[in-house]
Motif scaffolding. Structure first.
Motif, PDB file in Angstrom:
ATOM      1  N   LEU A   1       0.820  -1.214   0.000  1.00  0.00           N
ATOM      2  CA  LEU A   1       0.000   0.000   0.000  1.00  0.00           C
ATOM      3  C   LEU A   1       0.855   1.264   0.000  1.00  0.00           C
ATOM      4  N   LYS A   2       1.996   1.229   0.684  1.00  0.00           N
ATOM      5  CA  LYS A   2       2.876   2.391   0.722  1.00  0.00           C
ATOM      6  C   LYS A   2       3.780   2.474  -0.509  1.00  0.00           C
TER       7      LYS A   2
ATOM      8  N   THR B   1      -2.306   6.273  -4.739  1.00  0.00           N
ATOM      9  CA  THR B   1      -2.740   6.999  -3.540  1.00  0.00           C
ATOM     10  C   THR B   1      -3.040   8.449  -3.874  1.00  0.00           C
TER      11      THR B   1
ATOM     12  N   LYS C   1      -6.502  10.674  -3.322  1.00  0.00           N
ATOM     13  CA  LYS C   1      -6.567  11.953  -2.610  1.00  0.00           C
ATOM     14  C   LYS C   1      -7.158  13.053  -3.492  1.00  0.00           C
TER      15      LYS C   1
ATOM     16  N   VAL D   1       2.035  10.009   2.337  1.00  0.00           N
ATOM     17  CA  VAL D   1       0.894   9.147   2.024  1.00  0.00           C
ATOM     18  C   VAL D   1      -0.165   9.207   3.127  1.00  0.00           C
ATOM     19  N   GLU D   2       0.254   9.226   4.380  1.00  0.00           N
ATOM     20  CA  GLU D   2      -0.691   9.162   5.494  1.00  0.00           C
ATOM     21  C   GLU D   2      -1.130  10.550   5.950  1.00  0.00           C
TER      22      GLU D   2
END
Length: 478
Positions: A370-371, A377, A381, A444-445
Motif C-alpha cells: 500500500l505504501k 494513492t 486523494k 501518504v498518510e
C-alpha cells in the motif's frame, strides 16, 4: 396601525377551537421573542463581514438561493466572490461560511479558537441513531463523555489494528471481484453500489464481527441495512433543511417513510448492542469497535446504553457512504482522465501486481504494497479533494469568538463547506482540473493538508503545516 390590528383580531376568530388559538398565540409569542432577542443581541463585527447577507430577503434570508441540489456549488461561488470568510442569512439567523485556511485551523483545532459542533444542525443525525436523539462522537461537544469514548475507540483505528483486518478486507473484495467476473464482460455494473456493498460488509465484520452479507445478494430485502441507510440519509438532509419535518412528518412528502427508516436503523443497531453486551469480559488483545464500546459500558457506568447505541450507529454509518462513494469517484476519475490508467498500470507492474495476457500468475496484494503505490494513492486523494463526500459541517461558539480578523457573537453558526474549501481558487491552483501530481510531494498518510505550504514528504512538517492552515479535510479532521 388600527386597520392592521383589526384585521389581525378578525383573522384570529377564524381559529375556532381553543387548541388552535393557543397554538397561534404560542407561535406569535415565539416570533416576538425571536425578534426581541435579535434586537438585543450584540453584533460585534458581523456588519463588517462581506457576503450575500446585504441582499438577503426578509425572514427567509439567503436560504432560497441554497435550496437546490447543488447548493455546495453556490457556496463555492460565494467563496470565490467574497473570500474565505463571508456572512449569510439562514432564515433570520446570521451564519458565517469559512474557507480561509488559517481561520479553519483555529476553528477545527483544540486551542482557544476551537469551536464545538452546532447541536441544532446535527440534531437529525442524533434522531436517526436513537429514539431520543442521544449525541455521539460526530455530533457531541468535546466534553468528558466525548473524550472517554474517543480515547476508547481510537485504538480501533490504529494502524496496528487496521493491519490485522487487512486479510478480512482483501477476502471480501476478492469475493466481490469473483462475483462481478461471473457476470461476464457484457454486464453493466453499478460500481457505486458494488463499492457500498463491500464497504458495509467490511464495517460490520471488522468493527462488530457481524456479517451483513451484502456482496453475495442479488437484490437485498427492503429492510436490509444496505437499503435502509440511503432512506435515512435522505431524511437527515431534509430535516436539516426543514426542522418542521420532524414535528409534522405526515405533512411532508415521504415524511412517514423517513421516520420508519430511522426506526429500522435503530432496530438494527440495537441488535449490535445486544451482541456487544453478550460478549462479557473483554479480551485484552481485542481492539475491535464492539469490544472498545463494551469497555466503555464496563469502565464508565455513568455513560448510558442509549449513548453507546448512538455511537454504534454513527460508527457503523460514517464510513459507509463516505468510503463507498470515494471509491467510486476515484475509479471514475482514473477511467476518464487521459493517461492516468497508464501511469497506474506502470506502478502496479513494477510491483508484479498487473495482470497481463500470457503473463505469470499474479501474487496477492500485501499490506506492505500500500505504501509502494504513491501515484494510485495520489489519485485517491485528488478524488477526495474534487468531489468530497461530506458537503458541509457546522460549528457554534459558546462565547464571543474570533474568526480570522472578525469577532462574532456566541451562537453564530459557522459553516465549513468542504467542497468550497477544496475547490476555491483562493486555496488551490486550477482546482477544477484533476491532477494527481499535486499530491506526489505529500506524505501518504496525510489526511488534513495545507496546500499553501510548500510540498514536503516529511510527516512532521506536513502536520505542522495543517496546524497553520487547512485546505483539505475530506472527512473533517480524519
Amino acid at each position: 396601525m388600527a386597520a392592521p390590528m383589526l384585521l389581525s383580531l378578525s383573522s384570529f376568530g377564524q381559529f375556532t377551537s381553543l387548541s388552535e388559538q393557543v397554538l397561534v398565540i404560542a407561535v406569535a409569542g415565539v416570533l416576538i421573542a425571536v425578534l426581541i432577542s435579535l434586537k438585543r443581541r450584540p453584533s460585534f463585527d458581523l456588519d463588517k463581514i462581506p457576503g450575500p447577507w446585504t441582499r438577503a430577503y426578509p425572514v427567509v434570508g439567503n436560504i432560497l438561493e441554497c435550496l437546490r441540489p447543488d447548493f455546495h456549488r453556490k457556496l463555492l461561488d460565494w467563496s470565490n466572490q467574497y473570500g474565505g470568510i463571508y456572512r449569510i442569512k439562514f432564515l433570520w439567523q446570521d451564519a458565517l461560511i469559512v474557507t480561509d485556511p488559517a481561520a479553519l485551523a483555529g476553528i477545527m483545532g483544540r486551542g482557544d479558537g476551537a469551536m464545538d459542533k452546532a447541536a441544532l444542525v446535527y440534531a437529525p443525525i442524533n434522531r436517526m441513531c436513537t429514539p431520543h436523539g442521544d449525541a455521539n462522537l460526530l455530533t457531541s461537544a468535546a466534553d468528558d463523555t466525548w473524550k472517554a469514548i474517543r480515547k476508547s475507540v481510537a485504538v480501533s483505528f490504529s494502524m496496528q489494528n487496521i493491519r490485522k483486518k487487512f486479510p478480512l478486507v482483501l477476502g471480501r473484495i476478492n469475493q466481490l471481484i469473483a462475483r462481478l467476473e461471473a457476470l461476464g464482460p457484457a454486464a453493466a455494473i453499478d460500481v457505486d453500489q458494488a463499492a457500498l456493498r463491500v464497504t458495509l460488509d467490511i464495517i460490520g465484520l471488522a468493527g462488530f464481527n457481524h456479517d451483513y452479507d451484502c456482496v453475495s445478494q442479488d437484490v437485498p430485502a427492503y429492510d436490509h441495512l444496505i437499503r435502509v441507510l440511503p432512506r435515512c440519509f435522505t431524511e437527515v438532509m431534509l430535516r436539516i433543511a426543514n426542522p418542521l419535518r420532524e414535528v409534522f412528518p405526515g405533512q411532508h412528502k415521504n415524511g412517514p417513510k423517513g421516520a420508519a427508516a430511522f426506526k429500522m436503523f435503530q432496530a438494527e443497531m440495537g441488535v449490535l448492542l445486544r451482541e456487544l453486551k453478550q460478549r462479557g469480559s473483554c479480551d485484552l488483545d481485542d481492539q475491535d469497535l464492539a469490544t472498545q464500546l463494551c469497555r466503555v459500558l464496563q469502565e464508565h457506568p455513568h455513560i448510558p446504553e442509549s449513548r453507546v447505541l448512538s455511537e454504534i450507529g454513527i460508527l457503523s454509518v460514517e464510513g459507509f457512504e463516505t468510503t463507498g462513494h470515494t471509491t467510486s469517484w476515484t475509479l471514475f476519475n482514473i477511467a476518464s482522465e487521459p493517461g492516468v490508467q497508464a501511469k497506474i498500470a506502470e506502478e502496479l507492474d513494477s510491483l508484479g501486481l498487473l495482470a497481463k495476457p500470457g503473463g505469470p500468475q499474479l501474487r496477492e496484494l500485501q499490506w506492505e504494497d500500500l505504501k509502494r503505490l504513491p501515484y494510485l494513492t495520489a489519485c485517491a486523494k485528488e478524488a477526495m479533494r474534487m468531489p468530497p463526500v461530506v458537503s458541509v459541517m457546522a460549528r457554534e461558539p459558546t462565547q464571543p469568538s474570533k474568526v480570522g480578523p472578525f469577532t462574532i457573537p456566541a451562537g453564530t453558526i459557522v459553516g465549513t463547506p468542504l467542497f468550497a474549501i477544496q475547490n476555491t481558487i483562493r486555496n488551490w491552483q486550477k482546482p477544477d482540473e484533476f491532477s494527481a501530481e499535486r499530491w506526489l510531494g505529500v506524505p501518504v498518510e496525510t489526511y488534513v493538508h495545507n496546500s499553501r505550504d510548500s510540498a514536503t514528504t516529511d510527516m512532521a512538517a506536513a502536520a505542522s503545516g495543517s496546524k497553520r492552515g487547512i485546505t483539505f479535510m475530506p472527512f473533517s479532521e480524519g
